[in-house]
Design an enzyme around this catalytic site. Structure first.
Site, PDB file in Angstrom:
ATOM      1  N   CYS A 194      64.044  79.562  79.014  1.00 49.85           N
ATOM      2  CA  CYS A 194      63.067  80.664  78.595  1.00 49.85           C
ATOM      3  C   CYS A 194      61.815  79.974  78.507  1.00 49.85           C
ATOM      4  CB  CYS A 194      63.805  81.207  77.498  1.00 49.85           C
ATOM      5  SG  CYS A 194      65.224  82.027  77.524  1.00 49.85           S
ATOM      6  N   HIS A 245      60.216  84.255  74.248  1.00 46.22           N
ATOM      7  CA  HIS A 245      60.619  84.141  72.742  1.00 46.22           C
ATOM      8  C   HIS A 245      59.991  83.245  71.876  1.00 46.22           C
ATOM      9  CE1 HIS A 245      63.094  80.774  72.755  1.00 46.22           C
ATOM     10  NE2 HIS A 245      63.606  81.147  74.248  1.00 46.22           N
TER      11      HIS A 245
END
Length: 229
Positions: free
Chosen positions: A205, A191
């Site tokens: 992440c 992301h």
């Protein structure tokens, strides 16, 4: 019958010819000339560093996402330089210094982990970069930041696949995520939306710049392969 006598005069040999009454000196060998040679060293001038526009063009040609070669040291250009420095093992400054300029002229090449047909994303934890690989060849190289390794802030390794996408901002408990593509059911996603540091600094992440996510999101459909190693 003539007679010839030899007489030493001041270190020279004088021949006396009795028949003609003339004296002549024998030639003295000339001294050898000594030639002095001095070794010279030729120095090759150091190549001039590339301009910002030239560096952007070189980075784009190598697959690093500087995007526009407009001569401006903008954020995407800095991230492209940092990604290049990460791969080359150079200090992550975001500036084209002498060492970076030299590496741009003779860069280290990248060999993907998988050379299978099709397109997939590889995330290199050691170098903190992402490679978009198509048919076994690295096409684009992205600056990334993964989990910093403290507590549960760990990016899992392995061959994973996209399980869900959200085509907008998502407000998660640990922060805002821009266009996340989840690669497992534990909340790990590729992301944008957060600063991409030169070192591991995410909550686990794979963090990228927003323009990089805009590149990848349309092709990272459900089932898209993401290899983290």
């Amino acid at each position: 019958m003539s007679k010839t006598a030899k007489v030493l005069v001041a270190g020279s040999v004088v021949l006396l010819a009795a028949a003609c009454g003339q004296a002549r000196s024998a030639p003295v060998p000339a001294a050898h000339a000594v030639t002095s040679t001095t070794a010279t060293t030729t120095t090759t001038p150091k190549p001039a560093p590339p301009t910002t526009a030239e560096a952007q063009q070189m980075l784009n040609t190598l697959g690093y996402q500087a995007r526009q070669a407009n001569g401006e040291l903008d954020d995407e250009t800095k991230h492209a330089i940092v990604a290049f420095q990460k791969v080359q093992g150079l200090p992550r400054t975001g500036v084209v210094d002498d060492a970076t300029a030299a590496a741009l002229r003779s860069p280290r090449t990248i060999t993907p982990q998988h050379d299978t047909p099709g397109t997939h994303l590889e995330v290199d934890i050691a170098h903190q970069v992402g490679y978009l690989v198509t048919d076994g060849k690295v096409g684009k190289i992205y600056d990334v930041s993964t989990g910093d390794g403290t507590g549960n802030r760990i990016t899992p390794l392995g061959d994973m696949h996209v399980v869900n996408q959200i085509d907008f901002w998502e407000y998660a408990p640990l922060g805002r995520l821009y266009r996340p593509s989840y690669i497992n059911y534990d909340g790990i996603a590729v992301h944008g939306g957060e600063p991409v540091e030169p070192v591991p600094s995410s909550n686990g992440c794979v963090r990228m710049t927003n323009p990089s996510i805009d590149d990848l999101f349309p092709i990272m459909h459900v089932g898209f392969e993401v290899l983290v190693f």
